[in-house]
Scaffold this active site. Structure first.
Site, mmCIF file in Angstrom:
data_model
loop_
_atom_site.group_PDB
_atom_site.id
_atom_site.type_symbol
_atom_site.label_atom_id
_atom_site.label_comp_id
_atom_site.label_asym_id
_atom_site.label_seq_id
_atom_site.Cartn_x
_atom_site.Cartn_y
_atom_site.Cartn_z
ATOM 1 N N ARG A 240 -5.565 -5.284 3.087
ATOM 2 C CA ARG A 240 -5.414 -3.908 3.369
ATOM 3 C C ARG A 240 -6.604 -3.209 2.947
ATOM 4 O O ARG A 240 -7.426 -3.932 1.999
ATOM 5 C CB ARG A 240 -4.063 -3.390 2.337
ATOM 6 C CG ARG A 240 -2.850 -3.560 2.818
ATOM 7 C CD ARG A 240 -2.614 -2.716 4.141
ATOM 8 N NE ARG A 240 -1.180 -2.865 4.601
ATOM 9 C CZ ARG A 240 -0.831 -3.677 5.786
ATOM 10 N NH1 ARG A 240 -1.739 -4.301 6.120
ATOM 11 N NH2 ARG A 240 0.550 -3.736 6.051
ATOM 12 N N GLU A 269 -7.319 4.465 7.154
ATOM 13 C CA GLU A 269 -7.491 4.219 8.551
ATOM 14 C C GLU A 269 -6.570 5.369 9.225
ATOM 15 O O GLU A 269 -5.881 5.889 8.617
ATOM 16 C CB GLU A 269 -6.365 2.926 8.867
ATOM 17 C CG GLU A 269 -7.235 1.764 8.399
ATOM 18 C CD GLU A 269 -6.180 0.539 8.819
ATOM 19 O OE1 GLU A 269 -5.202 0.502 9.561
ATOM 20 O OE2 GLU A 269 -6.362 -0.548 7.910
ATOM 21 N N HIS A 287 -7.764 -2.958 13.151
ATOM 22 C CA HIS A 287 -6.287 -3.518 12.524
ATOM 23 C C HIS A 287 -5.512 -4.390 13.721
ATOM 24 O O HIS A 287 -4.399 -3.921 14.059
ATOM 25 C CB HIS A 287 -5.393 -2.476 12.153
ATOM 26 C CG HIS A 287 -4.471 -2.843 11.166
ATOM 27 N ND1 HIS A 287 -4.035 -1.959 9.995
ATOM 28 C CD2 HIS A 287 -3.867 -3.999 10.872
ATOM 29 C CE1 HIS A 287 -3.196 -2.661 9.327
ATOM 30 N NE2 HIS A 287 -2.923 -3.773 9.832
HETATM 31 N N1 LIG Z 1 -4.578 -7.190 9.344
HETATM 32 C C1 LIG Z 1 -3.265 -7.304 9.969
HETATM 33 O O1 LIG Z 1 -3.025 -6.875 10.815
HETATM 34 C C2 LIG Z 1 -2.124 -7.627 8.935
HETATM 35 C C3 LIG Z 1 -2.137 -7.876 7.604
HETATM 36 N N2 LIG Z 1 -1.159 -8.383 6.767
HETATM 37 C C4 LIG Z 1 -1.474 -8.099 5.213
HETATM 38 O O2 LIG Z 1 -1.567 -9.423 4.782
HETATM 39 C C5 LIG Z 1 -0.770 -9.483 3.702
HETATM 40 C C6 LIG Z 1 -0.168 -10.951 3.293
HETATM 41 O O3 LIG Z 1 1.001 -11.155 4.196
HETATM 42 P P1 LIG Z 1 1.539 -12.728 3.797
HETATM 43 O O4 LIG Z 1 0.705 -13.672 3.658
HETATM 44 O O5 LIG Z 1 2.607 -12.795 4.823
HETATM 45 O O6 LIG Z 1 2.250 -12.108 2.376
HETATM 46 P P2 LIG Z 1 2.632 -13.197 1.221
HETATM 47 O O7 LIG Z 1 3.669 -12.502 0.410
HETATM 48 O O8 LIG Z 1 3.270 -14.669 1.897
HETATM 49 O O9 LIG Z 1 1.255 -13.619 0.651
HETATM 50 C C7 LIG Z 1 0.571 -12.761 -0.353
HETATM 51 C C8 LIG Z 1 0.312 -13.382 -1.389
HETATM 52 O O10 LIG Z 1 -0.583 -12.780 -2.319
HETATM 53 C C9 LIG Z 1 -0.325 -12.930 -3.847
HETATM 54 N N3 LIG Z 1 -0.838 -11.876 -4.492
HETATM 55 C C10 LIG Z 1 -0.709 -10.679 -4.950
HETATM 56 N N4 LIG Z 1 -1.462 -9.864 -5.584
HETATM 57 C C11 LIG Z 1 -2.515 -10.984 -5.750
HETATM 58 C C12 LIG Z 1 -3.814 -10.842 -6.415
HETATM 59 N N5 LIG Z 1 -4.072 -9.827 -7.165
HETATM 60 N N6 LIG Z 1 -4.622 -12.213 -6.331
HETATM 61 C C13 LIG Z 1 -3.949 -13.213 -5.810
HETATM 62 N N7 LIG Z 1 -2.799 -13.286 -4.871
HETATM 63 C C14 LIG Z 1 -2.155 -12.139 -5.131
HETATM 64 C C15 LIG Z 1 1.196 -12.654 -3.728
HETATM 65 O O11 LIG Z 1 1.707 -13.457 -4.852
HETATM 66 C C16 LIG Z 1 1.454 -13.404 -2.348
HETATM 67 O O12 LIG Z 1 2.039 -14.705 -2.785
HETATM 68 C C17 LIG Z 1 0.282 -8.257 3.799
HETATM 69 O O13 LIG Z 1 0.834 -7.616 2.478
HETATM 70 C C18 LIG Z 1 -0.515 -7.265 4.636
HETATM 71 O O14 LIG Z 1 -0.923 -6.332 3.766
HETATM 72 C C19 LIG Z 1 -0.083 -8.952 7.146
HETATM 73 C C20 LIG Z 1 -0.223 -9.033 8.558
HETATM 74 C C21 LIG Z 1 -1.129 -8.568 9.559
HETATM 75 O O1 LIG Z 2 -0.787 -4.934 8.775
HETATM 76 C C1 LIG Z 2 0.095 -5.486 9.506
HETATM 77 C C2 LIG Z 2 1.402 -6.029 8.715
HETATM 78 O O2 LIG Z 2 2.214 -6.447 9.574
HETATM 79 O O3 LIG Z 2 1.482 -5.971 7.565
#
Ligand SMILES: NC(=O)C1=CN([C@@H]2O[C@H](COP(=O)(O)OP(=O)(O)OC[C@H]3O[C@@H](n4cnc5c(N)ncnc54)[C@H](O)[C@@H]3O)[C@@H](O)[C@H]2O)C=CC1
Ligand SMILES: O=CC(=O)O
Length: 321
Positions: A240, A269, A287
């Protein structure tokens, strides 16, 4: 009476599936909802399916009278929703984890490779007619294979990036994560946990962010931390925008230690800081992390599964609160 509202258009196949099963209202011209429209949605529909661009903060969620009982988010990140207020107001929140992991990890690798190999600059040269042909010193980038990658947040996407980097590019993997991971989550990665960002950042040629956004991680990469990165290193952000302090990022690109950055997400954004737009050493994508037809359809089906369970009085599979 219509019970479900989508705040944005979905791929045609999943919209058709939704219409076959439920009574649904759409946003025909796909415009971004204003705060007022979001409030009206919460007042008029039992189920609202928002996306990351809908600011469902405390003020919006405090609207009266409230009809909404389910926010079935089309996306995994829920930092745009005030979860505490949703919980207090009795609104269930669901998301779409897992189905977008591979494509988002692919995009992080795309950004990593593009920044290291100056692919954006090269493409701009070719298109503008400025390319003068092959020469030994033209657009020299940075080798990726065998380098060290630091991952911030070793969740679903972080681990998928680690697998690609380790198995595809022979990279050494370091990571910071809030808790110890199960051995099966790390299988074959030969990954090393670091106690803190401060300990990891100076060791990495590349750092890729995969933690959630929101208050807890606001400006996690601030001026002090960015200044600890290895000289000549690269930052990739598909997490993000507000995880990185944009002013500090620009300073780290201007004066070191960063050589480049690959960004898919931004503070404010879709208004990108003009100082980023003017730079050659950043790759800027709009994005696109989950933006493949297969994944966006899978995300739609995941929302469907959640609202089907909710309407049948069952536990939604992807409940967040
Ligand atoms: N660019 C895009 O289009 C997309 C962006 N995303 C972003 O990716 C993020 C992660 O998605 P997932 O891997 O599915 O989530 P997830 O929940 O599997 O992984 C995120 C991990 O980060 C850890 N975490 C939280 N704060 C932290 C910190 N300060 N330092 C280190 N680790 C920390 C959490 O404990 C969690 O295990 C989403 O929350 C979203 O913001 C997700 C999908 C698409
Ligand atoms: O940024 C996209 C999401 O699925 O989170």
């Amino acid at each position: 009476m219509t019970r479900i509202l989508l705040t944005a258009r979905w791929p045609q196949a999943v919209e058709a599936e939704l219409v076959r099963r439920f009574e649904v209202a759409f946003n025909p011209d796909d415009h971004p909802f204003s705060r007022e429209e979001l409030k009206q949605a919460l007042q008029n529909y039992e189920i609202v399916c928002p996306t990351v661009v809908d600011p469902l903060d405390r003020e919006v969620l405090s609207v009266e009278p409230l009809r909404c009982r389910l926010l079935a988010n089309f996306g995994v990140g829920v930092n745009h929703i005030d979860l505490e207020t949703a919980r207090k107001r009795g609104i269930t929140v669901t998301n779409t984890p897992g189905v977008l992991t591979d494509c988002t990890a692919d995009l992080a690798m795309t950004l990593l490779l593009m920044t290291a190999r100056r692919a954006g600059e090269g493409e701009r040269q070719v298109r503008s007619g400025r390319w003068r042909g092959w020469r030994p010193t033209h657009l020299l980038g940075t080798k990726v294979t065998g380098k060290t990658l630091g991952i911030v947040g070793m969740g679903r996407i972080g681990r998928a990036v680690a697998r690609r980097a380790r198995h595809g590019f022979g990279m050494r993997i370091l990571y910071v994560h809030p808790r110890p991971l199960a051995p099966e989550d790390l299988a074959g990665l030969d990954a090393q946990a670091c106690d803190s960002l401060e300990a990891m950042l100076p060791q990495c040629d590349f750092v890729s962010l995969h933690c959630p956004g929101g208050a807890k991680n606001y400006h996690l990469l601030d001026r002090a931390r960015l200044s600890r990165m290895k000289p000549g290193s690269f930052l990739v952000n598909t997490a993000r925008g507000d995880v990185v302090d944009t002013d500090a990022l620009i300073a780290a690109l201007d004066h070191g230690p960063l050589r480049g950055a690959g960004l898919d997400v931004y503070e404010n954004e879709p208004n990108i800081d003009p100082r980023l737009l003017a730079r050659e050493d950043v790759v800027l994508l709009p994005h696109l992390g989950s933006a493949t037809r297969e994944t966006r359809e899978a995300m739609g089906r995941r929302v469907l599964a959640n609202l089907e369970a909710f309407l049948a009085g069952r536990e939604p599979p992807d409940r967040v609160v």
